[in-house]
Write a protein that holds these residues in place. Structure first.
Motif, PDB file in Angstrom:
ATOM      1  N   TYR A  51       0.367  -1.161   0.042  1.00 11.77           N
ATOM      2  CA  TYR A  51       0.111  -0.040  -0.112  1.00 11.77           C
ATOM      3  C   TYR A  51       0.824   1.511   0.002  1.00 11.77           C
ATOM      4  O   TYR A  51       2.120   1.001   1.056  1.00 11.77           O
ATOM      5  N   LYS A  52       0.627   1.789  -0.713  1.00 17.18           N
ATOM      6  CA  LYS A  52       1.290   3.669  -1.052  1.00 17.18           C
ATOM      7  C   LYS A  52       0.435   4.679  -0.367  1.00 17.18           C
ATOM      8  O   LYS A  52      -0.622   4.935  -0.102  1.00 17.18           O
ATOM      9  N   SER A  53       1.062   5.102   0.498  1.00 13.81           N
ATOM     10  CA  SER A  53       0.376   6.819   1.134  1.00 13.81           C
ATOM     11  C   SER A  53       1.709   7.917   0.443  1.00 13.81           C
ATOM     12  O   SER A  53       2.835   8.162   0.626  1.00 13.81           O
ATOM     13  N   GLU A  54       0.867   8.929   0.710  1.00 13.78           N
ATOM     14  CA  GLU A  54       1.291  10.056   0.000  1.00 13.78           C
ATOM     15  C   GLU A  54       0.901  10.900   0.783  1.00 13.78           C
ATOM     16  O   GLU A  54       0.668  11.549   1.457  1.00 13.78           O
ATOM     17  N   SER A 120       6.178   9.644  -0.801  1.00 16.21           N
ATOM     18  CA  SER A 120       5.477   8.134  -1.066  1.00 16.21           C
ATOM     19  C   SER A 120       5.996   7.388  -0.676  1.00 16.21           C
ATOM     20  O   SER A 120       7.411   6.901  -0.949  1.00 16.21           O
ATOM     21  N   PRO A 126      -1.350  -0.711   5.248  1.00 18.48           N
ATOM     22  CA  PRO A 126      -1.643   1.010   4.893  1.00 18.48           C
ATOM     23  C   PRO A 126      -1.536   1.450   5.903  1.00 18.48           C
ATOM     24  O   PRO A 126      -1.084   2.516   5.494  1.00 18.48           O
ATOM     25  N   ASN A 364      -2.202   9.722   4.387  1.00 23.25           N
ATOM     26  CA  ASN A 364      -3.436   9.328   5.054  1.00 23.25           C
ATOM     27  C   ASN A 364      -3.511   7.951   4.830  1.00 23.25           C
ATOM     28  O   ASN A 364      -2.657   7.490   4.104  1.00 23.25           O
ATOM     29  N   ASN A 366      -4.852   4.061   2.570  1.00 19.06           N
ATOM     30  CA  ASN A 366      -4.698   4.403   1.589  1.00 19.06           C
ATOM     31  C   ASN A 366      -5.211   2.814   1.028  1.00 19.06           C
ATOM     32  O   ASN A 366      -4.034   1.526   1.392  1.00 19.06           O
ATOM     33  N   GLU A 367      -6.464   2.374   0.863  1.00 19.72           N
ATOM     34  CA  GLU A 367      -7.096   0.644   1.516  1.00 19.72           C
ATOM     35  C   GLU A 367      -6.572   0.313   0.208  1.00 19.72           C
ATOM     36  O   GLU A 367      -6.872  -1.362  -0.017  1.00 19.72           O
TER      37      GLU A 367
END
Length: 408
Positions: A51-54, A120, A126, A364, A366-367
């Motif tokens: 999962y990527k969080s930005e 990122s 996540p 945030n 990210n599911e």
């Protein structure tokens, strides 16, 4: 006619190929389904989802109190500082022995045209990805702030040290100047020099008067000497014999007529000559006094001139030293005042500095996983299975129709 036969042969061969594929359709379908199954099993079961969080923030150019600019290219690399990597690794990956893997999970995207920076971070969880990215950014912001504050504080410390050094230099120069003033009263020396110069002028005027007096006395002495030459020293005075003496002589000598003719001559010092001699002695004595006085005054003038030259040289030397000390005092005072103003202005400037980094969007949760791409993996597996099965069909047909006896 031959051209028509060529096309007929080509059409027969193409049909044979299609027939060959159709005849082996189950093998082709089986191999393709096998690849699809393997890809689906790997994508859904074996491969872990990532999962990527930005996070997006504005990276401004900061200005230090010393006037230097710190642009984003200088401090953006703080994300890869070993200290930050160590803190993140200890907080979220305590079992990891190395923190080099973190740089592979973090991606920094910068645009030269603007100041927006996109971060990122990829992780299997996540929530963990978002938490790590936010924490990493907070530590980065603190690191940038501490870096800027440290530079400013170091610069202010150097200004404060310079201010203290300049103040100490000013006190030293002021002490030297006051000590010089106390030990060397130039005004008093100038007053003394003025008195000596006035005394020298008076002496030179006195010498002129003495020379005139001496000249007059010499003239007067010459006149007296000439008068003495023309004056007899002794005078003779004739006197008749007194009656008593005459009676005695007449009693002795009967020649009364002869006796009556007798006279006496008395020689005596000429009073005029005596007066001239006294006057000559007096003039000579006066001339001696004038010469002695003249010699004394000439000696005094010589001493005064030497004293005046020495005093003038001393005053000039002291005035040069005073000017040097005064210039040093002015320079140290100006340097100290400049250092004070510079320190106060930079201190006030530091109070107005804002070194915050504004966030456009926080990280945030990210599911939606970014990997593996299951549809793409299955499609690629289907294409590869189909290509491999077709290749195997043609290869099998080639082996069956080939005459391999010549290779035995």
């Amino acid at each position: 006619m031959e051209k028509d036969n060529y096309y007929d042969e080509y059409e027969i061969d193409l049909v044979e190929y299609l027939y060959l594929l159709y005849k082996n359709k189950f093998m082709i379908i089986g191999i393709t389904l096998l690849f699809i199954f393997i890809a689906a099993f790997a994508s859904f079961v074996i491969m872990e989802e990532s999962y990527k969080s930005e996070l997006t923030f504005i990276a401004p150019n900061f200005k230090l109190v010393n006037g230097e600019n710190v642009n984003k290219d200088e401090y953006i690399n703080f994300f890869q500082k070993n200290q930050l990597l160590e803190e993140i690794s200890n907080s979220y990956y305590p079992d990891k022995d190395s923190n080099s893997f973190l740089t592979n999970k973090l991606k920094i995207t910068t645009e030269d045209e603007n100041r927006f920076i996109k971060l990122s971070y990829t992780e299997n969880d996540p929530e963990l990805a978002a938490s790590i990215l936010n924490d990493w950014f907070d530590k980065f912001s603190n690191e940038v702030y501490n870096y800027l504050e440290t530079n400013n504080n170091n610069y202010l410390s150097s200004l404060e040290n310079k201010k203290d050094n300049d103040y100490q230099q000013y006190i030293n120069d002021l002490t030297k100047y006051n000590q010089f003033q106390a030990e060397n009263n130039i005004s008093l020396m100038k007053s003394r020099l003025s008195r000596k110069e006035n005394r020298l002028v008076n002496l030179e005027e006195n010498i002129i008067d003495l020379n005139n007096n001496l000249k007059n006395k010499n003239v007067e002495l010459g006149i007296v000497k000439q008068q003495l030459k023309r004056t007899d020293k002794f005078l003779v005075r004739e006197e008749s014999i007194s009656n008593e003496s005459l009676n005695k002589l007449q009693s002795i000598n009967p020649d009364h007529e002869l006796i009556n003719l007798l006279t006496t001559k008395n020689e005596f010092l000429n009073p005029q000559y005596n007066n001239l001699t006294s006057r000559e002695n007096s003039i000579n004595q006066q001339i001696s006094v004038l010469k002695s006085d003249l010699e004394n005054k000439r000696n005094e003038i010589e001493n005064l001139r030497n004293q005046i030259i020495s005093l003038e040289e001393k005053i000039i030397n002291l005035e040069e030293q005073q000017e040097v000390l005064n210039n040093e005092l002015k320079n140290s005072r100006n340097n100290y005042q400049t250092a004070v103003n510079q320190y106060e202005n930079n201190n006030q400037s530091l109070a107005g500095k804002n070194y915050t980094i504004d966030i456009i969007s926080q990280a945030n949760i990210n599911e939606i996983p970014v990997s593996p791409n299951k549809k793409l993996n299955i499609a690629i597996a289907a294409v590869l299975g189909l290509m491999l099965s077709v290749f195997l069909v043609f290869f099998k047909e080639f082996i069956n129709n080939a005459d391999l006896s010549k290779y035995e």
